[in-house]
Design a protein around this motif. Structure first.
Motif, PDB file in Angstrom:
ATOM      1  N   ASP A 168       0.843  -1.208   0.000  1.00 27.05           N
ATOM      2  CA  ASP A 168       0.000   0.000   0.000  1.00 27.05           C
ATOM      3  C   ASP A 168       0.868   1.245   0.000  1.00 27.05           C
ATOM      4  O   ASP A 168       0.586   2.225  -0.688  1.00 27.05           O
ATOM      5  CB  ASP A 168      -0.893   0.025   1.257  1.00 27.05           C
ATOM      6  N   LYS A 169       1.924   1.179   0.805  1.00 28.20           N
ATOM      7  CA  LYS A 169       2.764   2.354   0.990  1.00 28.20           C
ATOM      8  C   LYS A 169       3.523   2.704  -0.283  1.00 28.20           C
ATOM      9  O   LYS A 169       3.672   3.874  -0.618  1.00 28.20           O
ATOM     10  CB  LYS A 169       3.745   2.102   2.147  1.00 28.20           C
ATOM     11  N   ILE A 170       4.012   1.683  -0.987  1.00 27.04           N
ATOM     12  CA  ILE A 170       4.887   1.992  -2.124  1.00 27.04           C
ATOM     13  C   ILE A 170       4.138   2.075  -3.451  1.00 27.04           C
ATOM     14  O   ILE A 170       4.709   2.471  -4.448  1.00 27.04           O
ATOM     15  CB  ILE A 170       6.036   0.958  -2.260  1.00 27.04           C
ATOM     16  N   SER A 171       2.837   1.691  -3.454  1.00 23.75           N
ATOM     17  CA  SER A 171       2.124   1.713  -4.724  1.00 23.75           C
ATOM     18  C   SER A 171       1.518   3.080  -4.977  1.00 23.75           C
ATOM     19  O   SER A 171       1.005   3.720  -4.065  1.00 23.75           O
ATOM     20  CB  SER A 171       0.995   0.676  -4.708  1.00 23.75           C
ATOM     21  N   THR A 172       1.571   3.504  -6.231  1.00 24.21           N
ATOM     22  CA  THR A 172       1.007   4.810  -6.555  1.00 24.21           C
ATOM     23  C   THR A 172      -0.496   4.704  -6.810  1.00 24.21           C
ATOM     24  O   THR A 172      -1.236   5.606  -6.488  1.00 24.21           O
ATOM     25  CB  THR A 172       1.686   5.421  -7.786  1.00 24.21           C
ATOM     26  N   ASP A 173      -0.926   3.590  -7.389  1.00 27.35           N
ATOM     27  CA  ASP A 173      -2.359   3.391  -7.588  1.00 27.35           C
ATOM     28  C   ASP A 173      -2.647   1.895  -7.706  1.00 27.35           C
ATOM     29  O   ASP A 173      -1.770   1.064  -7.515  1.00 27.35           O
ATOM     30  CB  ASP A 173      -2.850   4.133  -8.833  1.00 27.35           C
ATOM     31  N   LYS A 174      -3.886   1.565  -8.025  1.00 32.11           N
ATOM     32  CA  LYS A 174      -4.292   0.157  -8.028  1.00 32.11           C
ATOM     33  C   LYS A 174      -3.535  -0.650  -9.077  1.00 32.11           C
ATOM     34  O   LYS A 174      -3.130  -1.795  -8.823  1.00 32.11           O
ATOM     35  CB  LYS A 174      -5.798   0.053  -8.269  1.00 32.11           C
ATOM     36  N   ASP A 175      -3.351  -0.065 -10.245  1.00 33.33           N
ATOM     37  CA  ASP A 175      -2.638  -0.777 -11.309  1.00 33.33           C
ATOM     38  C   ASP A 175      -1.198  -1.045 -10.911  1.00 33.33           C
ATOM     39  O   ASP A 175      -0.671  -2.127 -11.117  1.00 33.33           O
ATOM     40  CB  ASP A 175      -2.658   0.059 -12.605  1.00 33.33           C
ATOM     41  N   ASP A 176      -0.606  -0.008 -10.312  1.00 34.34           N
ATOM     42  CA  ASP A 176       0.773  -0.122  -9.871  1.00 34.34           C
ATOM     43  C   ASP A 176       0.892  -1.234  -8.826  1.00 34.34           C
ATOM     44  O   ASP A 176       1.839  -2.014  -8.818  1.00 34.34           O
ATOM     45  CB  ASP A 176       1.208   1.225  -9.279  1.00 34.34           C
ATOM     46  N   ARG A 177      -0.121  -1.294  -7.958  1.00 33.85           N
ATOM     47  CA  ARG A 177      -0.094  -2.306  -6.910  1.00 33.85           C
ATOM     48  C   ARG A 177      -0.159  -3.700  -7.524  1.00 33.85           C
ATOM     49  O   ARG A 177       0.552  -4.618  -7.100  1.00 33.85           O
ATOM     50  CB  ARG A 177      -1.272  -2.086  -5.963  1.00 33.85           C
ATOM     51  N   LYS A 178      -0.999  -3.842  -8.531  1.00 26.64           N
ATOM     52  CA  LYS A 178      -1.108  -5.135  -9.208  1.00 26.64           C
ATOM     53  C   LYS A 178       0.238  -5.545  -9.793  1.00 26.64           C
ATOM     54  O   LYS A 178       0.648  -6.697  -9.685  1.00 26.64           O
ATOM     55  CB  LYS A 178      -2.153  -5.037 -10.331  1.00 26.64           C
ATOM     56  N   LYS A 179       0.907  -4.572 -10.401  1.00 31.76           N
ATOM     57  CA  LYS A 179       2.222  -4.863 -10.982  1.00 31.76           C
ATOM     58  C   LYS A 179       3.195  -5.310  -9.902  1.00 31.76           C
ATOM     59  O   LYS A 179       3.995  -6.213 -10.101  1.00 31.76           O
ATOM     60  CB  LYS A 179       2.768  -3.603 -11.674  1.00 31.76           C
TER      61      LYS A 179
END
Lengths: 611, 678
Positions: free
Chosen positions: B59-70
């Motif tokens: 959560d902390k390092i992701s910029t958005d949902k897509d980024d988190r998926k990556k």
């Protein structure tokens, strides 16, 4: 000197800590009024015999005319809009700070943020009681804090408290400064150096545990910041006192605060799991996170409501909840206040209270109408078809009706079910469904009402609210008796223009919370309207207690209600509190002197000589 | 023949006398921690993705949902590279091959049956961490093999990426329980995943965990200063109260001849090891086949329960009031982890079996030191070995050799090591066997230090090889030797002064001999008592002692530490003379020391021990110099840069010189044979 007990030392992962940018700046007077309530840019003001509200923060703002408010004021208080008294002026001079050299130097060495400027000290010498504001406006504060400190963490607070204890410094913990009990008002007879610990720079989210739905915040976080941070995570704590914009988590704990939505989320004591309090002897904290324990007397309960006299709250672990998907308002109109109360009682009995339910008496209903705009959701409530229904079909008398506002939260099915149930019960008490927008209006106005007092003071009107809690069976009579006593007192003192009104703001299994609003316009010959006000309020409180009400539901004791503390908790209760005070703070470092009357106060000098 | 050792070794059985067919062996293993359901290797991996701390981190390092998926996908890829697996067919097949090889390489594989019984009895109720000493690649294959044949669940093993990079073999080893750890630093994303993976291995997995607390194979065959990374990751759930207890099992493996002997020698001189490859691995194995590597001893130490080891020192309650995933280990707990690592290291060392060749190597070195090597005959060697065996047993070591026919044992072990020492002449004199090194060895580019000339290499290689067999005994000799060094040439020494000197020397050799400061008081008292008992020191009054000049062990002890003293002293002096006011890196030191000393050796300078060319000892010297603030270290682009504190450094060198002057180092012998060649 006995050893300072640090309790268990924790080693938190620093990377999980989240810094919070507060809406309220460190120099609070840049954004907030120095002499009254709230934001500087938000206030009622008169222009050409009409009243306006400034600023864009609230729905009635934007400098739009409030077409009915001027009339209401003229009608109730018999004055013209140009009868303005002189505006308060910021003092040109401030009392010299009385600094303890050793302490002051040590603080500088520790690199703790501090200030000794007059303005910083003045804006932290008081809360928001009528007395405080009146003194401020009239430059009557003689003793203000000498030194303001802004610690950034629990560890810094520990250092300050240790130093203060060594050097016999008086400490006042200060959060949002919204107290209405005189609890943070600077003790005027304090001889030692008075140091205010402003907690607002200690406002981080230390950790969030989504699995167990608990969060640990530093105590200085302001309510609106706390909710914003949690809502970014899809969570809420759900604690919404009317002061949420300014008051802090630590303040809520120290005063035993209550929030509008306590039916869903609980009052502060239900929300708090653990509290860390720095006392002059060390750190008091329950070292258990389990949801409930049988572990002797619960010392959390000693911290809750200690009003800054036993120590300073630094960190709080609270429960949080997922944000509800649906939020819906509603309202009911009853032919009179009494049937409203009976309906609320029934709802409480069936334990189907929505997140919030409030019942206004007719005076408040009328006052609410006075704040209406001509358009939008603030257009009049009695207009059109409703007007017809109320006055003609059902035969409701507009000078007698009372209105309940409702707030539902939950998922859709739950809200639907609740609504249905409430409206069924209301029907039995002649409660008529009065629409969503009326409900919404009631809640939105909550934050604006607090600004009215400053307008009143500009015109020689003193006003204040006071609250109580009361068992259901005595609720009606308490409201009636208290109002009667106030009217009688006004008559006695030759007060012609006043307003007394009440509302039920919370319901419980066994009773309700009742709020009174009382204001009057003082005569030109009245020397000190605040003394007069307090005299009448005293009579009112006596009546409240006689009618089965309590000393306070959530404002606390502070200094202005100390005289009823003993009768509320028994003499042994007072001794027990005093024993705790003497144990935790034998030098009266936390010298706010709340809860106890001067007669009951501990003689700390004598205590010291014994030790 | 040492009696206690014999009793102890009685519990060891030679596996090769009673072999098992691994293809048909029934495997009903005892499980470290018995749960309602057996853990599944794939779940260990997947649980990382469900882990709260890891999700908070995402959560902390992701910029958005897509980024988190990556990022989740990237994490899954890393986990696939990392995770261990289990395949019984692979285990059986690979095990059979290893079993065959063992039969061919070793004359005996001694396994302590008692320790296996003991271990199995303690199993079932808590996760086990096996911590073997690491001397050879054989170590972990042996561990898994011994677990398999004894019906102990095969642990998951933390392995380096060098194995992963070996094509087929890397994947096969994964299926026997190996999981892979990158040796990169600073990749936060990777290490967060690895940490959580370790967390699940401790809290969820029931296979047991194995890793090497020394972090890598000890090229010197001496104990290495323990690494804390994996151990603290393993202990964290314990301190956080997530597991009620853990068992730590030290494992001691002793080799009569180490498979990698010559590779190590070259590495210690700065000539890099060949990269591991499957092809290279099999080539190496086939080239080994015909040779014999003698005896091997395998011993599980007493399982250490953390609860009883720490007792009231660990306050498990400390972390219980906050969620585990937001807490870190406290400084106290890291200290406790270090204590455990050091304790485990000692336990490993205590159970390392000292064999005949170790004693021979020591005796040979002593003779060089006393300049009496020419008079050492085979007969005398046999007598000396027997005496020394008794000496080691008195020190507390386990000494293993055939006492019925010591001469035969010595002859056999000499034959095994005929690349180092040879018996020559009519009087059976013992001589160092000059190596014949390839003069076109490597290009300068791959060297870690200085390119040493053939004349020096030919002598240094057998000297280093011999030293590898002295080194396993250093654990027993180093501390008594520091006492001797502090008392020699002195008259009566006050115990307080003795302690000051010994503690100072401990500081100097802290990393070389793994002298943990927190054990210093306890160890000082223990060694003092031992030396008095053995009459090496004599109590002259209540508060003073005197060295017994007649003790036969003085030269032995001094000669045992002299290579390390020589290296440290020379390294410090050369740094001081060459680098004042400069910024320099490790390689600068290596080259300066090796090239300077090479010249001295070529001149036949008899005060320099050839082992001073050892890079590993230079490394520990540098660490020690940093530790005592003679050098300052700063990291620049991942490279250590040093500068000198001149005052501290000169003071240190002066004090060392003072110790050096107390007795005469003499390695003329080495100098002479180098000169004779030139």
């Amino acid at each position: 000197m006995s050893k300072f007990d640090t309790n268990l030392t924790k080693s938190l992962d620093q990377s999980t800590i989240k810094n919070v940018e507060s809406v309220i700046p460190k120099k609070r007077q840049d954004l907030l009024k120095w002499s009254g309530w709230g934001y500087r840019d938000s206030k009622f003001y008169p222009k050409h015999e009409e009243v306006f509200f400034s600023g864009a923060r609230y729905p009635i703002g934007g400098d739009v005319k409030l077409p009915h408010f001027g009339d209401w004021i003229r009608r109730n208080f018999n004055l013209k809009m140009d009868d303005l008294l002189s505006q308060p002026q910021k003092p040109l001079e401030y009392p010299e700070p009385k600094l303890d050299e050793i302490f002051y130097e040590a603080i500088q060495e520790l690199n703790i943020d501090y200030s000794i400027t007059g303005e910083d000290r003045l804006v932290r010498c008081h809360g928001q009681t009528l007395h405080d504001i009146y003194c401020l406006r009239n430059g009557k504060f003689e003793r203000i804090p000498d030194l303001i400190l802004w610690p950034k963490s629990h560890e810094e607070v520990v250092k300050i408290v240790k130093l203060a204890t060594e050097n016999n410094i008086c400490i006042i913990p200060f959060g949002g400064g919204t107290s209405v009990s005189g609890s943070i008002t600077c003790p005027q007879d304090e001889k030692r150096c008075i140091t205010v610990i402003d907690t607002t720079q200690m406002n981080r989210l230390l950790w969030l545990d989504k699995q167990n739905l608990v969060a640990c915040f530093e105590s200085g976080i302001v309510g609106q910041d706390l909710e914003r941070v949690l809502q970014e995570e899809g969570l809420t704590m759900g604690h919404e006192p009317d002061s949420i914009e300014f008051s802090t988590l630590g303040g809520w704990v120290a005063t035993r605060a209550s929030g509008m939505k306590k039916n869903v989320y609980g009052n502060i004591e239900d929300i708090v799991i653990r509290v860390k309090m720095v006392t002059s002897k060390g750190i008091l904290e329950r070292n258990i996170s389990a949801p409930r324990v049988s572990c002797g007397p619960d010392f959390n309960q000693l911290i809750l409501g200690s009003e800054g006299t036993l120590g300073i709250v630094t960190e709080v672990v609270v429960k949080v909840r997922p944000l509800p998907p649906v939020k819906k308002y509603g309202s009911l109109v009853f032919p009179d206040f009494e049937s409203g109360i009976r309906c609320l009682r029934e709802i409480a009995k069936k334990r189907c209270q929505p997140a919030s339910i409030r019942l206004m008496d007719n005076e408040q209903f009328v006052f609410g109408q006075a704040l209406k705009l001509d358009t939008g959701i603030f257009a009049s409530f009695v207009d059109g078809l409703k007007n017809f229904l109320l006055t003609k079909v059902k035969g409701y008398d507009l000078t007698k009706v009372s209105v309940a506002t409702l707030l539902f939260e939950g998922d859709k099915e739950e809200v639907d079910r609740q609504e249905k149930l409430i409206y069924e019960i209301a029907d039995q008490y002649s409660g008529l469904k009065a629409g969503e927008t009326n409900g919404q209006k009631g809640y939105v106005l909550t934050f604006v009402i607090a600004y009215i007092r400053d307008l009143g003071l500009d015109y020689g009107i003193v006003a204040e609210s006071f609250e109580t809690s009361v068992p259901w069976d005595k609720c009606e009579s308490l409201c009636r008796n208290t109002k009667a006593v106030v009217r009688q007192e006004c008559k006695k003192h030759g007060i012609d223009h006043y307003l007394i009104s009440c509302r039920v703001t919370q319901t419980y299994d066994a009773g309700a919370c009742v709020y009174f609003y009382f204001g009057f316009r003082w005569n030109t010959e009245c020397q000190n309207p605040v003394d007069l006000y307090e005299e009448i309020e005293l009579m009112a409180r006596n009546e409240i207690l006689a009618s089965g009400g309590s000393i306070s539901h959530h404002h606390g004791i502070g200094k202005i209600r100390a005289r009823w503390y003993k009768q509320s908790v028994s003499s042994i209760g007072v001794s027990l509190y005093k024993a705790a005070k003497m144990e935790l703070d034998p030098r009266n470092i936390f010298g706010l002197n709340n809860l106890l009357t001067p007669e009951d106060a501990i003689d700390f000098e004598k205590l010291q000589s014994k030790l | 023949m040492p009696e206690k050792s014999q009793q102890y070794l009685h519990n060891f059985h030679n596996y090769l006398e009673n072999r098992v067919n691994l293809l048909t062996h029934t495997f009903h293993p005892k499980i470290p921690i018995e749960k309602v359901r057996r853990s599944v290797p794939n779940d260990v991996k997947l649980r990382v993705l469900q882990n709260q701390r890891f999700n908070d981190y995402l959560d902390k390092i992701s910029t958005d949902k897509d980024d988190r998926k990556k990022k989740v996908f990237a994490a899954l890829q890393i986990l696939s590279e990392m995770a261990f697996d289990r395949n019984m067919i692979v285990i059986r097949t690979l095990g059979s091959i290893i079993e065959k090889l063992m039969g061919q390489l070793y004359s005996a594989v001694h396994i302590n049956q008692n320790s296996i019984k003991n271990l199995k009895e303690s199993m079932g109720n808590q996760q086990i961490i096996y911590l073997p000493c690491h001397r050879s690649y054989v170590d972990f294959m042996l561990m898994s093999f011994i677990c398999f044949i004894n019906n102990i669940e095969i642990p998951s093993i933390a392995a380096g990426m060098d194995f992963y990079n070996m094509k087929v073999l890397g994947e096969l080893m994964r299926k026997t329980g190996a999981f892979y750890m990158r040796r990169t630093f600073g990749d936060e994303f990777y290490w967060n995943i690895f940490k959580e993976y370790m967390h699940e291995i401790i809290t969820y997995n029931d296979f047991g965990l194995e890793f090497f607390v020394e972090g890598t194979r000890s090229r010197t065959c001496k104990a290495l200063w323990p690494k804390l990374g994996l151990l603290s990751m393993s202990l964290e759930p314990y301190f956080m109260g997530e597991v009620h207890d853990l068992k730590v099992v030290p494992v001691s493996i002793s080799y009569e001849k180490v498979l990698e002997e010559q590779l190590f020698v070259y590495e210690l001189l700065g000539i890099p090891k060949p990269k591991e490859s499957t092809k290279g691995f099999f080539k190496a194995i086939t080239s080994l086949k015909s040779k014999s590597y003698g005896n091997m001893f395998f011993d599980f130490g007493e399982p250490i329960s953390l609860n009883s080891f720490y007792g009231s020192d660990v306050k498990k309650f400390n972390h219980s009031s906050e969620p585990a995933h937001i807490q870190k280990m406290s400084a106290d707990e890291i200290q406790l982890t270090t204590d455990l690592a050091q304790h485990v290291l000692k336990q490993q060392q205590n159970k390392i079996v000292i064999m005949a060749y170790n004693l021979i190597a020591l005796i040979y070195c002593e003779r060089i030191h006393t300049n009496s090597i020419e008079s050492l005959t085979f007969m005398e060697l046999e007598r000396e070995v027997l005496k020394l065996a008794a000496f080691f047993e008195e020190l507390g070591a386990i000494v293993g050799f055939d006492d019925k026919d010591p001469a035969k044992n010595i002859r056999e072990t000499m034959a095994l090591h005929d690349n180092v020492l040879e018996v020559t002449g009519n009087s059976s004199n013992i001589q160092l066997k000059r190596a014949n090194t390839d003069s076109n060895r490597t290009s300068n580019g791959n060297l870690k230090g200085h390119w040493l000339c053939k004349e020096v290499m030919d002598i240094v290689v057998p000297v280093f090889s011999l030293q590898l067999y002295c080194n396993p005994t250093i654990y027993w000799l180093s501390q008594p030797a520091l006492f001797v060094l502090s008392t020699i040439g002195q008259n009566v020494v006050l115990i307080d002064d003795l302690k000051k000197d010994v503690l100072w020397l401990r500081q100097v050799f802290i990393y070389e001999f793994v002298l943990y400061p927190r054990f210093e008081d306890e160890e000082f008292d223990k060694v003092l008592k031992k030396l008095l008992d053995m009459k090496i020191l004599i109590q002259s009054s209540e508060s003073s002692v005197i060295l017994n000049e007649k003790s036969p062990y003085i030269n032995l002890l001094l000669s045992a530490i002299s290579p390390f003293f020589s290296c440290f002293y020379n390294t410090s002096e050369i740094i001081l003379s060459k680098f004042i006011g400069m910024k320099f890196v490790d390689k600068d030191i290596f080259i300066a020391v090796q090239s300077t000393l090479e010249q001295e050796l070529l001149k036949g300078n008899g005060t320099i021990h050839p082992y001073s060319l050892c890079l590993e000892s230079m490394n520990t010297s540098i660490l020690s110099l940093c530790n005592s603030q003679c050098l300052f270290k700063e990291k620049q682009n991942c490279v250590n840069q040093y500068s000198i504190d001149e005052a501290n450094m000169s003071a240190l060198v002066n004090r060392l010189r003072c110790f050096n002057s107390r007795w005469n180092f003499n390695y003329k012998y080495f100098g002479n044979i180098i000169l004779s060649k030139i």
